[in-house]
Write an enzyme that holds these catalytic residues in place. Structure first.
Site, PDB file in Angstrom:
ATOM      1  N   ASN A 143     -13.135  13.217   0.271  1.00 35.74           N
ATOM      2  CA  ASN A 143     -13.801  11.927   0.151  1.00 35.74           C
ATOM      3  C   ASN A 143     -15.297  12.145   0.334  1.00 35.74           C
ATOM      4  O   ASN A 143     -15.724  13.112   0.963  1.00 35.74           O
ATOM      5  CB  ASN A 143     -13.277  10.964   1.232  1.00 35.74           C
ATOM      6  CG  ASN A 143     -13.884   9.586   1.085  1.00 35.74           C
ATOM      7  OD1 ASN A 143     -13.991   9.050  -0.028  1.00 35.74           O
ATOM      8  ND2 ASN A 143     -14.298   8.992   2.191  1.00 35.74           N
TER       9      ASN A 143
ATOM     10  N   HIS B 191     -18.813  10.031   1.616  1.00 33.55           N
ATOM     11  CA  HIS B 191     -19.210   8.831   2.360  1.00 33.55           C
ATOM     12  C   HIS B 191     -20.739   8.793   2.453  1.00 33.55           C
ATOM     13  O   HIS B 191     -21.355   9.809   2.790  1.00 33.55           O
ATOM     14  CB  HIS B 191     -18.581   8.878   3.752  1.00 33.55           C
ATOM     15  CG  HIS B 191     -18.894   7.671   4.563  1.00 33.55           C
ATOM     16  ND1 HIS B 191     -18.325   6.444   4.312  1.00 33.55           N
ATOM     17  CD2 HIS B 191     -19.740   7.486   5.619  1.00 33.55           C
ATOM     18  CE1 HIS B 191     -18.789   5.561   5.174  1.00 33.55           C
ATOM     19  NE2 HIS B 191     -19.657   6.166   5.973  1.00 33.55           N
TER      20      HIS B 191
ATOM     21  N   ASP C  67     -12.741   7.474   6.820  1.00 27.76           N
ATOM     22  CA  ASP C  67     -13.985   8.220   7.002  1.00 27.76           C
ATOM     23  C   ASP C  67     -13.909   9.188   8.187  1.00 27.76           C
ATOM     24  O   ASP C  67     -14.844   9.317   8.983  1.00 27.76           O
ATOM     25  CB  ASP C  67     -15.179   7.259   7.165  1.00 27.76           C
ATOM     26  CG  ASP C  67     -15.313   6.345   5.957  1.00 27.76           C
ATOM     27  OD1 ASP C  67     -15.010   6.794   4.846  1.00 27.76           O
ATOM     28  OD2 ASP C  67     -15.708   5.178   6.131  1.00 27.76           O
TER      29      ASP C  67
ATOM     30  N   LEU D 178      -5.592   4.570   0.987  1.00 24.89           N
ATOM     31  CA  LEU D 178      -4.219   5.028   0.749  1.00 24.89           C
ATOM     32  C   LEU D 178      -3.408   5.078   2.045  1.00 24.89           C
ATOM     33  O   LEU D 178      -3.973   5.191   3.140  1.00 24.89           O
ATOM     34  CB  LEU D 178      -4.250   6.400   0.077  1.00 24.89           C
ATOM     35  CG  LEU D 178      -4.900   6.382  -1.318  1.00 24.89           C
ATOM     36  CD1 LEU D 178      -5.138   7.798  -1.828  1.00 24.89           C
ATOM     37  CD2 LEU D 178      -4.053   5.580  -2.311  1.00 24.89           C
TER      38      LEU D 178
ATOM     39  N   ARG E  98       0.817  -1.211   0.000  1.00 19.64           N
ATOM     40  CA  ARG E  98       0.000   0.000   0.000  1.00 19.64           C
ATOM     41  C   ARG E  98       0.859   1.274   0.000  1.00 19.64           C
ATOM     42  O   ARG E  98       0.514   2.264  -0.634  1.00 19.64           O
ATOM     43  CB  ARG E  98      -0.906  -0.018   1.238  1.00 19.64           C
ATOM     44  CG  ARG E  98      -1.976   1.042   1.231  1.00 19.64           C
ATOM     45  CD  ARG E  98      -2.979   0.770   2.305  1.00 19.64           C
ATOM     46  NE  ARG E  98      -2.380   0.761   3.630  1.00 19.64           N
ATOM     47  CZ  ARG E  98      -2.723   1.584   4.622  1.00 19.64           C
ATOM     48  NH1 ARG E  98      -3.663   2.474   4.419  1.00 19.64           N
ATOM     49  NH2 ARG E  98      -2.146   1.513   5.790  1.00 19.64           N
TER      50      ARG E  98
HETATM   51  C1  GRF Z   1     -20.940   6.687  -3.376  1.00 20.58           C
HETATM   52  O1  GRF Z   1     -22.096   6.276  -2.698  1.00 20.58           O
HETATM   53  C2  GRF Z   1     -19.918   7.157  -2.372  1.00 20.58           C
HETATM   54  O2  GRF Z   1     -20.468   7.739  -1.230  1.00 20.58           O
HETATM   55  C3  GRF Z   1     -19.227   5.875  -2.014  1.00 20.58           C
HETATM   56  O3  GRF Z   1     -19.124   5.185  -3.242  1.00 20.58           O
HETATM   57  C4  GRF Z   1     -20.220   5.547  -4.072  1.00 20.58           C
HETATM   58  C5  GRF Z   1     -19.660   5.918  -5.442  1.00 20.58           C
HETATM   59  O4  GRF Z   1     -20.628   5.841  -6.435  1.00 20.58           O
HETATM   60  N1  GRF Z   1     -17.947   6.159  -1.388  1.00 20.58           N
HETATM   61  P1  GRF Z   1     -20.243   5.825  -8.008  1.00 20.58           P
HETATM   62  O5  GRF Z   1     -19.188   4.771  -8.220  1.00 20.58           O
HETATM   63  O6  GRF Z   1     -19.768   7.192  -8.392  1.00 20.58           O
HETATM   64  O7  GRF Z   1     -21.537   5.489  -8.672  1.00 20.58           O
END
Ligand code: GRF
Length: 211
Positions: free
Chosen positions: A114, A116, A152, A98, A70
């Site tokens: 990010n 979530h 997260d 990462l 990683r």
């Molecule tokens: C989203 O729900 C995001 O919150 C999560 O992954 C999903 C990504 O969706 N981390 P997509 O691949 O852009 O459709």
């Protein structure tokens, strides 16, 4: 940090967030993928450079253990972004966790976002939608935050609530969350690129709170 000028979107999945951004006139300078995925096709079709950084090993969401390469992977990824003068990184369904180096302040710390699918700090982890349903919450949603070495975690930039319906299952609820995410993420990225959201004070406050 002055206003970001070049940005990268990191994806592993369907790329619906990327598609929504492109539809709204938001065009990343590069899309980086860690596995063959629809996001790469969407980027290529739009004429956006696709940087392929494939991963052989994966983060194990059940044990929290990362495979040993990683750190090397993160170094390679950061090098590719730096050589393109990227100064804002948008993770949108990017499934590689990462290494901490990525989030050092002299690397991409304070410049990596990010998204979530829950209202953080509730329901961290891979199964956020499932966990929210299991807990019986009536409102969940989506969070955009500055990413740190902790999963997260990090300063929250914006959130959108989504009401849980009595007959929701994981798929129906996640889809309604994703509708909000596509709107919210595009809006946040636009505001950052326009200089309306300054990430620096949030990051500095966060760093100070950790020491
Ligand atoms: C989203 O729900 C995001 O919150 C999560 O992954 C999903 C990504 O969706 N981390 P997509 O691949 O852009 O459709």
């Amino acid at each position: 940090m002055s206003k970001p000028t070049k940005w990268a979107l990191l994806a592993s999945g369907k790329g619906t967030i990327l598609a929504a951004m492109l539809e709204q006139g938001l065009r990343p300078d590069v899309v980086l993928i860690d596995e063959e995925c629809d996001a790469a096709t969407i980027a290529a079709d739009a004429g956006v450079e696709v940087l392929v950084r494939l991963r052989e090993g994966k983060f194990d969401w059940n044990t929290g253990i990362c495979d040993p390469d990683r750190v090397a992977y993160t170094t390679k990824l950061a090098k590719g972004l730096k050589s393109r003068n990227i100064d804002l990184v948008i993770m949108a369904g990017f499934m590689t966790v990462l290494a901490p180096d990525m989030f050092a302040s002299d690397n991409f710390g304070g410049r990596t976002l990010n998204i979530h699918p829950a209202l953080l700090p509730a329901f961290k982890g891979m199964y956020a939608v499932r966990d929210a349903l299991a807990a019986g919450v009536k409102i969940t949603g989506s969070t955009i935050h500055l990413a740190t070495e902790k999963l997260d975690d990090g300063p929250i930039i914006d959130q959108a609530p989504v009401r849980v319906k009595p007959d929701d299952d994981e798929a129906t609820l996640h889809e309604r969350i994703k509708v909000e995410e596509r709107r919210l993420y595009a809006d946040v990225v636009k505001r950052i690129l326009a200089g309306e959201i300054d990430l620096d004070p949030m990051w500095e406050k966060w760093i100070q709170a950790q020491s």
